[in-house]
Enzyme design. Structure first.
Site, PDB file in Angstrom:
ATOM      1  N   ARG A  74     -27.617 -21.316  18.478  1.00 36.43           N
ATOM      2  CA  ARG A  74     -26.862 -20.093  18.771  1.00 36.43           C
ATOM      3  C   ARG A  74     -27.123 -19.002  17.724  1.00 36.43           C
ATOM      4  NH1 ARG A  74     -21.140 -23.108  19.958  1.00 36.43           N
ATOM      5  NH2 ARG A  74     -21.489 -23.466  22.174  1.00 36.43           N
ATOM      6  N   ARG A 133       0.856  -1.191   0.000  1.00 30.94           N
ATOM      7  CA  ARG A 133       0.000   0.000   0.000  1.00 30.94           C
ATOM      8  C   ARG A 133       0.891   1.239   0.000  1.00 30.94           C
ATOM      9  NH1 ARG A 133      -5.356  -1.027   0.547  1.00 30.94           N
ATOM     10  NH2 ARG A 133      -6.000  -2.922   1.633  1.00 30.94           N
ATOM     11  N   ASP A 154     -14.018  -5.186  -2.583  1.00 33.63           N
ATOM     12  CA  ASP A 154     -15.097  -4.327  -2.078  1.00 33.63           C
ATOM     13  C   ASP A 154     -16.106  -3.946  -3.168  1.00 33.63           C
ATOM     14  OD1 ASP A 154     -13.442  -4.370   0.136  1.00 33.63           O
ATOM     15  OD2 ASP A 154     -12.626  -2.367  -0.202  1.00 33.63           O
ATOM     16  N   GLY A 163     -15.041  -5.212   3.370  1.00 30.23           N
ATOM     17  CA  GLY A 163     -15.781  -4.500   2.316  1.00 30.23           C
ATOM     18  C   GLY A 163     -15.634  -2.995   2.400  1.00 30.23           C
TER      19      GLY A 163
HETATM   20  O1  F6P Z   1      -9.937  -2.791   0.177  1.00 33.21           O
HETATM   21  C1  F6P Z   1      -9.875  -4.166   0.274  1.00 33.21           C
HETATM   22  C2  F6P Z   1      -9.857  -4.606   1.707  1.00 33.21           C
HETATM   23  O2  F6P Z   1      -9.849  -6.020   1.753  1.00 33.21           O
HETATM   24  C3  F6P Z   1     -10.987  -4.052   2.571  1.00 33.21           C
HETATM   25  O3  F6P Z   1     -12.161  -4.802   2.456  1.00 33.21           O
HETATM   26  C4  F6P Z   1     -10.374  -4.071   3.940  1.00 33.21           C
HETATM   27  O4  F6P Z   1     -10.931  -3.115   4.819  1.00 33.21           O
HETATM   28  C5  F6P Z   1      -8.941  -3.734   3.663  1.00 33.21           C
HETATM   29  O5  F6P Z   1      -8.673  -4.139   2.336  1.00 33.21           O
HETATM   30  C6  F6P Z   1      -7.961  -4.415   4.592  1.00 33.21           C
HETATM   31  O6  F6P Z   1      -6.704  -3.892   4.349  1.00 33.21           O
HETATM   32  P1  F6P Z   1      -5.353  -4.605   4.760  1.00 33.21           P
HETATM   33  O7  F6P Z   1      -5.187  -5.800   3.880  1.00 33.21           O
HETATM   34  O8  F6P Z   1      -4.315  -3.572   4.515  1.00 33.21           O
HETATM   35  O9  F6P Z   1      -5.512  -5.003   6.178  1.00 33.21           O
END
Ligand code: F6P
Length: 402
Positions: A193, A98, A158, A201
């Site tokens: 349960r 990222r 997402d 998402g």
């Molecule tokens: O954007 C895709 C996603 O999987 C989201 O659904 C989630 O909130 C995020 O990435 C999680 O990010 P990371 O993999 O950096 O924890």
């Protein structure tokens, strides 16, 4: 291959490709789809116009590295014979990160310029960037600022990228979520349960909506709507009275409190939460509630954990029933690439090559009906939410029909 870019003829010989942001199913299919077309075109191109595809490793991070010192960490020549079967699995054979090229720190350190210099050093004539809105947005900006031929492909589990009716990665995440819900169902039934199942998402409820409906969830909670926990309690009690078990699917972007909510709902939720926090039994919920929220390099808040609040509130405010909380987490975006994502990814890769051949640069493929259309990278944005007048909204809670 000779093409026209900004009114000039250029010879594209070395094409770079990278995957950015969270991984998902379909990345590998895009790579394979593009490489197939490159190989096919090479069969009839003169030697000096033949192309090759090189993977840039770990997304944009590759271009922030030093090619003189760590070339093996930056590029990898992609041969179809080595990678052709990868389109059946999720994840990315190129690895991801990222990395935000345009963060303040990276701008101060002239990283976008360095990235472009690196592309030159690596002799890359054209770049394909596979990712969500943040990654595609960076490709658009770089391409425009430095007049460089760029393409994108819209990924994300997402399903929230503007300009396409479906991103790759979404359908596989839904399939995996449904599988998870179905597994939970048999144990929920066996033990009478109620399970709270949280799904990734981000701020869009597509995954939860599709998985909740397809998995027959009694209640599905989405970020697009006002959460009213009193109503949820009534739905859960109804499900329990009728079938002695219940599944509540909650999208990670759902909020207990929101400025969009009527005051009385925020106040009601605060009271409910206060009783939970005051109970030593929920010390862990309290501790997590008080932890500072993390953000990624694009400033996106790290989500996760709303299901635990809902679990604790339901357990505290209903009597005589057993509750469990399950956060599916990242497992739903990994594993196998399901058929829809294999096909969509291959189509996107194939489409990128067609765009290149047609001299249409600075675009990413979007799905419109059953057609693939070019979308401008500069117009990309996130936030494609489930419209509240969508047919699925009214269909999503099995408990509403008892
Ligand atoms: O954007 C895709 C996603 O999987 C989201 O659904 C989630 O909130 C995020 O990435 C999680 O990010 P990371 O993999 O950096 O924890």
């Amino acid at each position: 291959m000779k093409v026209k870019y900004e009114d000039k003829e250029i010879n594209i010989k070395r094409i770079g490709i990278l995957t950015g942001g969270g991984d998902c199913a379909g990345h590998n299919a895009v790579i394979v789809g593009l490489l197939r077309r490159i190989n096919q075109a090479n069969l009839s191109l003169p030697k000096n116009e033949q192309m090759e595809l090189v993977g840039l490793l770990e997304g944009w991070k590759s271009l922030t590295r030093d090619p003189e010192k760590e070339l093996d960490k930056i590029v990898k020549l992609l041969k179809l014979i080595d990678i052709e079967e990868s389109f059946t699995v999720a994840g990315t054979i190129l690895k991801s990160s990222r990395t935000n090229l345009f963060s303040k720190a990276n701008l101060d350190a002239n990283i976008p310029e360095k990235a472009m210099e690196n592309l030159k050093k690596l002799k890359i004539d054209c770049l394909c960037v596979l990712g969500g809105d943040d990654t595609l947005g960076a490709a658009g900006k770089l391409g425009q600022q430095y007049a460089f031929p760029m393409f994108g492909a819209p990924k994300t589990m997402d399903n929230d990228v503007y300009g396409t009716e479906m991103t790759y990665g979404f359908e596989s995440a839904v399939e995996e979520s449904v599988h998870f819900i179905e597994n939970i169902r048999t144990t929920a039934e066996s033990h009478n349960r109620c399970f709270i199942v949280e799904l990734l998402g981000r701020h869009a409820g597509w995954v939860a909506m599709w998985a909740g409906i397809a998995g027959g969830a009694e209640v599905t909670l989405l970020p697009e709507e006002v959460l009213d926990l009193e109503r949820v309690i009534a739905q859960v009690e109804k499900a329990i009275a009728n079938k002695q078990h219940c599944i509540v699917v909650v999208s990670e972007g759902v909020r207990l409190f929101d400025t969009r909510y009527p005051d009385e709902i925020n106040k009601k939720h605060q009271k409910m939460l206060d009783t939970v926090i005051a109970d030593p039994k929920y010390a862990l919920v309290k501790a997590r509630h008080e932890m500072p929220k993390k953000k990624d390099s694009f400033g996106n808040e790290q989500l996760g954990g709303i299901g635990e609040y809902i679990f604790a509130i339901l357990e505290k405010h209903t009597k005589g029933f057993e509750y469990r909380y399950q956060n599916c987490g990242h497992a739903i975006r990994g594993g196998v690439a399901h058929v829809m994502d294999r096909i969509l990814g291959l189509r996107y890769g194939d489409a990128i090559f067609s765009f290149m051949k047609q001299n249409t640069f600075g675009v990413y493929p979007g799905l419109e009906g059953d057609n693939i259309v070019p979308r401008n990278l500069l117009a990309v944005k996130g936030g494609r939410f489930v419209p509240q007048d969508h047919q699925l909204f009214g269909m999503r809670n099995a408990a509403d029909y008892y």
